[in-house]
Design a protein around this motif. Structure first.
Motif, PDB file in Angstrom:
ATOM      1  N   LEU A  56       0.846  -1.182   0.000  1.00 56.51           N
ATOM      2  CA  LEU A  56       0.000   0.000   0.000  1.00 56.51           C
ATOM      3  C   LEU A  56       0.880   1.231   0.000  1.00 56.51           C
ATOM      4  N   PHE A  64      -3.913   2.491   6.744  1.00 61.92           N
ATOM      5  CA  PHE A  64      -3.716   1.152   7.313  1.00 61.92           C
ATOM      6  C   PHE A  64      -3.225   1.238   8.744  1.00 61.92           C
ATOM      7  N   LEU A  98     -10.764  -2.105   6.778  1.00 66.48           N
ATOM      8  CA  LEU A  98      -9.542  -2.738   6.273  1.00 66.48           C
ATOM      9  C   LEU A  98      -9.852  -3.615   5.057  1.00 66.48           C
ATOM     10  N   PHE A  99     -11.020  -4.271   5.069  1.00 69.88           N
ATOM     11  CA  PHE A  99     -11.425  -5.063   3.901  1.00 69.88           C
ATOM     12  C   PHE A  99     -11.573  -4.159   2.678  1.00 69.88           C
ATOM     13  N   LEU A 122      -9.991  -1.423   2.196  1.00 74.87           N
ATOM     14  CA  LEU A 122      -8.614  -1.092   1.824  1.00 74.87           C
ATOM     15  C   LEU A 122      -7.993  -2.211   0.996  1.00 74.87           C
ATOM     16  N   LEU A 123      -8.417  -3.447   1.238  1.00 76.09           N
ATOM     17  CA  LEU A 123      -7.917  -4.593   0.481  1.00 76.09           C
ATOM     18  C   LEU A 123      -8.776  -4.882  -0.740  1.00 76.09           C
ATOM     19  N   ARG A 124      -9.662  -3.941  -1.114  1.00 75.16           N
ATOM     20  CA  ARG A 124     -10.531  -4.056  -2.296  1.00 75.16           C
ATOM     21  C   ARG A 124     -11.452  -5.266  -2.222  1.00 75.16           C
ATOM     22  N   ALA A 125     -11.932  -5.598  -1.026  1.00 73.85           N
ATOM     23  CA  ALA A 125     -12.920  -6.675  -0.889  1.00 73.85           C
ATOM     24  C   ALA A 125     -14.217  -6.033  -0.408  1.00 73.85           C
TER      25      ALA A 125
END
Lengths: 143, 196
Positions: free
Chosen positions: B4, B12, B49-50, B52-55
């Motif tokens: 990131l 994050f 956070l998900f 941020l993880l593109r989920a």
């Protein structure tokens, strides 16, 4: 005050984006390892809660923490696979499927919801019979 | 490689810090209600956070199912079983196993450290341009107006590769629902059924 905070955050973002490739800064940028560390620390907090608390409801909440730590790990690895799919397909992991992570996460959420429902049903039934939720005093099966 | 940059890195660290602090508060809070509220905060942070993880789909499911469903269930049960002694802070919070809990935590931390540290360099970003180009393209395409394909991909994986587990999960939820209702039934309701 909030305008000041927003402008400060924007400045920070600009500084972080325009910063030259310094070694300490690029080392501090989070990789998969940082997500694993976060997930691991959350897991450990959950384990400590399960082992040390007396209130059975808080123990259930600690179990939810543990499951969420696992979910975070799965999603982070899924993102890692997604970004490195081409490299991994050529290399040692030809069958790597990046979508397995989210699918597993959804199943874990389903199982956690079922577990919470049944567990809390047991807690209510136990409270009705024993008038307590402290696990030290629930020793019916202990001999 | 997976790394990131810029504001995502700052976000994050902020989210990770908040998540861990709230997690500690969940475990150490005196009242179960406070614990539940801190757990809600932790779950929202993990949903962020998900994202941020593109989920995005999993983040939505996390908010809807955990924060909207499971935590409401927890709060209802806390309301039903809250005891006076707990509110007046007369009860012991921890079992006699706190020392062992700390020992297990330290042991786990040590095992994690020694298993991950040898591989630490392989997580560091490589300087080769190809992988980072893919990532940058992904980043620049993920603006406010762009459509993420995450939901579509998860849906396809759920219905194509995991169709049978998906159906079994629905059966599991049905069984859990019936079981929870049966377990939480009062004696009065049981007697009423016997007289019928």
């Amino acid at each position: 005050m909030s305008v000041l905070a927003v402008s400060a955050i924007k400045n920070l973002a600009v500084v972080l984006q325009n910063a030259p490739k310094q070694s300490w800064l690029s080392r501090a940028e989070p990789t998969l390892l940082n997500f694993m560390m976060l997930s691991f620390l959350l897991f450990v907090i959950g384990v400590a809660g399960v082992l040390s608390r007396r209130n059975i409801i808080i123990i259930f909440m600690s179990i939810e923490l543990i499951l969420n730590a696992v979910n975070l790990n799965l999603i982070a690895f899924s993102r890692y696979l997604q970004l490195n799919q081409d490299v991994l397909r050529q290399g040692r992991l030809p069958g790597a499927n990046a979508m397995a992570g989210p699918v597993f996460t959804i199943f874990i959420i389903v199982v956690a919801a079922a577990e919470a429902a049944v567990g809390l049903g047991i807690v209510i039934s136990l409270f009705r019979n024993r008038e307590t939720v402290e696990i030290d005093e629930i020793n019916l099966l202990k001999w | 490689m997976f790394q990131l940059h810029g504001w995502e890195a700052a976000l994050f660290y902020a989210l990770a810090f908040l998540t861990l602090i709230m997690g500690v508060f969940v475990v150490t809070a005196r009242l179960a209600v406070h614990s539940a509220l801190f757990l809600i905060s932790t779950l929202v942070n993990i949903a962020l956070l998900f994202i941020l993880l593109r989920a995005e789909f999993v983040a939505g499911v996390q908010i809807l199912v955990y924060v909207g469903g499971v935590m409401v269930l927890f709060l209802f049960v806390i309301m039903l079983v809250q005891t006076r002694a707990e509110e007046e802070s007369r009860v012991k919070l921890y079992t006699g196993q706190s020392g062992m809990a700390v020992a297990v935590a330290i042991l786990l931390a040590g095992s994690f450290y020694f298993s991950v540290m040898p591989a630490r360099d392989s997580f560091a970003p490589s300087d080769s341009g190809a992988a980072s180009l893919i990532e940058r393209g992904d980043r620049s395409g993920a603006g406010a107006g762009s459509v993420s394909h995450d939901t579509q991909q998860v849906g396809e994986a759920l219905y194509r590769q995991a169709a049978l587990p998906f159906e079994i999960a629905s059966l599991l939820l049905l069984v859990a629902m019936v079981g929870a209702v049966m377990l939480a039934r009062g004696t009065r309701q049981e007697k009423k059924e016997e007289t019928l």
